[in-house]
Design a protein around this motif. Structure first.
Motif, PDB file in Angstrom:
ATOM      1  N   ASN A 267      28.241 -30.770 -13.084  1.00 17.18           N
ATOM      2  CA  ASN A 267      28.480 -29.512 -12.368  1.00 17.18           C
ATOM      3  C   ASN A 267      27.441 -29.254 -11.283  1.00 17.18           C
ATOM      4  O   ASN A 267      27.782 -28.770 -10.202  1.00 17.18           O
ATOM      5  CB  ASN A 267      28.520 -28.343 -13.358  1.00 17.18           C
ATOM      6  N   ILE A 268      26.194 -29.580 -11.565  1.00 17.98           N
ATOM      7  CA  ILE A 268      25.146 -29.304 -10.569  1.00 17.98           C
ATOM      8  C   ILE A 268      25.288 -30.238  -9.366  1.00 17.98           C
ATOM      9  O   ILE A 268      24.909 -29.893  -8.248  1.00 17.98           O
ATOM     10  CB  ILE A 268      23.729 -29.393 -11.206  1.00 17.98           C
ATOM     11  N   THR A 269      25.890 -31.420  -9.589  1.00 17.48           N
ATOM     12  CA  THR A 269      26.060 -32.372  -8.487  1.00 17.48           C
ATOM     13  C   THR A 269      27.430 -32.278  -7.826  1.00 17.48           C
ATOM     14  O   THR A 269      27.710 -33.005  -6.875  1.00 17.48           O
ATOM     15  CB  THR A 269      25.872 -33.822  -8.990  1.00 17.48           C
ATOM     16  N   SER A 270      28.303 -31.383  -8.318  1.00 17.00           N
ATOM     17  CA  SER A 270      29.686 -31.346  -7.823  1.00 17.00           C
ATOM     18  C   SER A 270      29.749 -31.057  -6.324  1.00 17.00           C
ATOM     19  O   SER A 270      30.551 -31.646  -5.602  1.00 17.00           O
ATOM     20  CB  SER A 270      30.511 -30.313  -8.607  1.00 17.00           C
ATOM     21  N   SER A 271      28.903 -30.153  -5.833  1.00 13.82           N
ATOM     22  CA  SER A 271      28.918 -29.816  -4.405  1.00 13.82           C
ATOM     23  C   SER A 271      28.466 -30.996  -3.554  1.00 13.82           C
ATOM     24  O   SER A 271      28.869 -31.121  -2.396  1.00 13.82           O
ATOM     25  CB  SER A 271      28.018 -28.616  -4.123  1.00 13.82           C
ATOM     26  N   ALA A 272      27.589 -31.834  -4.122  1.00 17.49           N
ATOM     27  CA  ALA A 272      27.121 -33.009  -3.385  1.00 17.49           C
ATOM     28  C   ALA A 272      28.190 -34.099  -3.357  1.00 17.49           C
ATOM     29  O   ALA A 272      28.205 -34.951  -2.472  1.00 17.49           O
ATOM     30  CB  ALA A 272      25.843 -33.548  -4.017  1.00 17.49           C
ATOM     31  N   ARG A 273      29.103 -34.058  -4.346  1.00 17.21           N
ATOM     32  CA  ARG A 273      30.095 -35.132  -4.469  1.00 17.21           C
ATOM     33  C   ARG A 273      31.449 -34.781  -3.867  1.00 17.21           C
ATOM     34  O   ARG A 273      32.173 -35.651  -3.418  1.00 17.21           O
ATOM     35  CB  ARG A 273      30.271 -35.495  -5.959  1.00 17.21           C
ATOM     36  N   PHE A 274      31.808 -33.495  -3.885  1.00 23.49           N
ATOM     37  CA  PHE A 274      33.147 -33.098  -3.445  1.00 23.49           C
ATOM     38  C   PHE A 274      33.069 -31.975  -2.406  1.00 23.49           C
ATOM     39  O   PHE A 274      32.064 -31.274  -2.305  1.00 23.49           O
ATOM     40  CB  PHE A 274      33.984 -32.624  -4.647  1.00 23.49           C
ATOM     41  N   GLU A 275      34.173 -31.813  -1.699  1.00 23.00           N
ATOM     42  CA  GLU A 275      34.250 -30.756  -0.693  1.00 23.00           C
ATOM     43  C   GLU A 275      34.438 -29.391  -1.354  1.00 23.00           C
ATOM     44  O   GLU A 275      34.881 -29.294  -2.489  1.00 23.00           O
ATOM     45  CB  GLU A 275      35.434 -31.020   0.248  1.00 23.00           C
TER      46      GLU A 275
END
Length: 474
Positions: A267-275
């Motif tokens: 969840n913490i990396t979701s913004s780094a991985r997806f739009e």
């Protein structure tokens, strides 16, 4: 697109890391239907063509050839790393990313930090540099380790100081697993307090996770799965309980607990991985949530804690999800943030959620959440359009909140009980480079940290609501 490198140290760090990579692959497989190496995958994986002798990396946009995790695995025992290399994730790592020994650190911070830290310094730095060289735009190092053992606490924090030394401009986010009071490692209070000093000095952000909180959450979910009550039935092979759904086969010990931490990292990396309509860069977390350099311990809470594919009831209402994130039952340390003081708070939402939903819930919750007087609007928000597998939406809250103080006070108390009698001290002092002053400096650092939180807490009593307006004379 930016990239991040995961550094997993010690038995616990590697077990949690294993669950993270497993669930991350499952998540990307669910989203990436065309089999193309896209920017989302490139954030944590390299695409390597193993048919060529130099195993050259393939660029974004081509077919997926052979995914390699952007990771460095360190453990001073071979067991867990060997298990990973013999399991379904073996193709995701290669020997250049691994560093192991055979004898372990014997639950001794000094052995991990001093002995192995010195002996393997050059090799660790070399592996970190190689991982960094494979990145076009390295944004963050994620360090996963435990506080109670010798390798996780000792070598883990040595790796942290090496990261600061070698890559001072790259954000360092540490996920630290804190031992419970009933921990079977007698010297864990020493290891934890010695490690705490390093975390306070060298990390940008620390996400503390308590073993006991994970145990309580897993037991609660299992209880729900056996209760059969209408509206709370969870299938017994839920991903949170069994660890199934990714690549792994049968459940291993601690899989259920490790899955919760892995989901925190997803969840913490979701913004780094997806739009998303409100993307949050990883380096924005420290910038917005850490007003004072030492007070960078961010209490994580996660909701929901199991996949909806495993639940025989409709999803929780969106508003209820926001309320859950601030209840003590969803915190990953045993704390109640509503009765403590917020310095700042981040909400990272995934799924089909509108900015208006986010704003409305913040306004609804604000009156019940005491913020410091000088940062009443201390909210950072992120919206990622891709939900986790099996969910319509999910929420991760990161709170810079004085509720961490009791956890640190309890740790100091357990340390003092041993240190007052100088119990087990000789095991540490015979290690080359270790001095007794390390203990007193570490506990002084922890006491100072507790005092800083205490001073902030004292201001809570002085928080006054807006004074009533004077009636206008007629």
């Amino acid at each position: 697109m930016t990239q991040s490198v995961v550094v997993q140290v010690g038995q616990c760090g590697n077990q949690v890391g294993c669950r993270f990579w497993d669930l991350a692959l499952r998540e990307h497989a669910h989203v990436n239907k065309k089999g193309l190496y896209d920017e989302a995958l490139s954030s944590f994986f390299r695409n390597v063509d193993t048919r060529k002798s130099d195993s050259r990396a393939c660029g974004v946009g081509g077919r997926i050839q052979h995914l390699k995790a952007r990771a460095v695995l360190v453990d001073m025992e071979e067991g867990v790393v060997n298990e990973i290399l013999q399991g379904p994730l073996r193709e995701v790592f290669d020997s250049t990313q691994l560093l192991t020994d055979v004898s372990g650190s014997g639950n001794n911070w000094a052995v991990g930090h001093m002995t192995y830290g010195s002996a393997y310094r050059e090799q660790i730095v070399d592996k970190l540099r190689k991982a960094a060289e494979h990145c076009d735009c390295l944004q963050c190092f994620f360090l996963i380790h435990s506080m109670g053992g010798g390798t996780g606490s000792g070598l883990g924090t040595r790796v942290l100081s090496l990261l600061e030394e070698e890559f001072p401009e790259v954000c360092r986010i540490v996920t630290s697993i804190y031992p419970s009071a009933e921990d079977d490692v007698i010297t864990s209070p020493y290891n934890s307090v010695l490690a705490m000093r390093e975390l306070t000095e060298h990390a940008d952000c620390v996400l503390p996770v308590e073993n006991q909180s994970l145990v309580d959450i897993v037991n609660k979910i299992k209880q729900m799965s056996h209760s059969g009550k209408p509206g709370s039935v969870i299938k017994r092979d839920s991903a949170i309980i069994s660890g199934r759904g990714g690549l792994s086969g049968p459940e291993k010990p601690f899989d259920a607990m490790n899955n919760i931490v892995a989901n925190l990292l997803l969840n913490i990396t979701s913004s780094a991985r997806f739009e998303g309509s409100l993307n949050m860069d990883l380096n924005e977390i420290a910038m917005n949530l850490v007003p004072f350099p030492r007070l960078h311990y961010l209490v994580p809470s996660l909701t929901p804690l199991y996949t909806l594919a495993d639940v025989s009831v409709p999803t929780r209402r969106l508003d209820q999800m926001f309320s859950d994130a601030f209840s003590k039952d969803h915190q990953l340390i045993r704390a109640d943030p509503k009765h403590s003081l917020y310095l700042a708070c981040a909400l990272m939402v995934r799924g089909n959620v509108q900015v208006s939903d986010l704003r409305r819930n913040i306004e609804r919750l604000k009156p019940s959440l005491p913020f410091v007087s000088w940062n009443q609007e201390g909210w950072k928000t992120g919206l990622c359009s891709v939900p986790p597998v099996g969910h319509s939406h999910s929420l991760l809250a990161l709170a810079n909140n004085t509720c961490v103080k009791p956890t640190f006070m309890e740790l100091k108390e357990r340390f003092t009980k041993l240190y007052r009698k100088k119990a087990h001290l000789h095991h540490y002092l015979h290690v080359e480079g270790m001095e007794q002053s390390f203990f007193s400096e570490a506990v002084d650092s922890l006491s100072s940290l507790i005092e800083e939180y205490h001073h902030l807490d004292a201001t809570k009593r002085r928080l006054m609501p807006d004074a009533p307006r004077l009636p206008i004379a007629r």
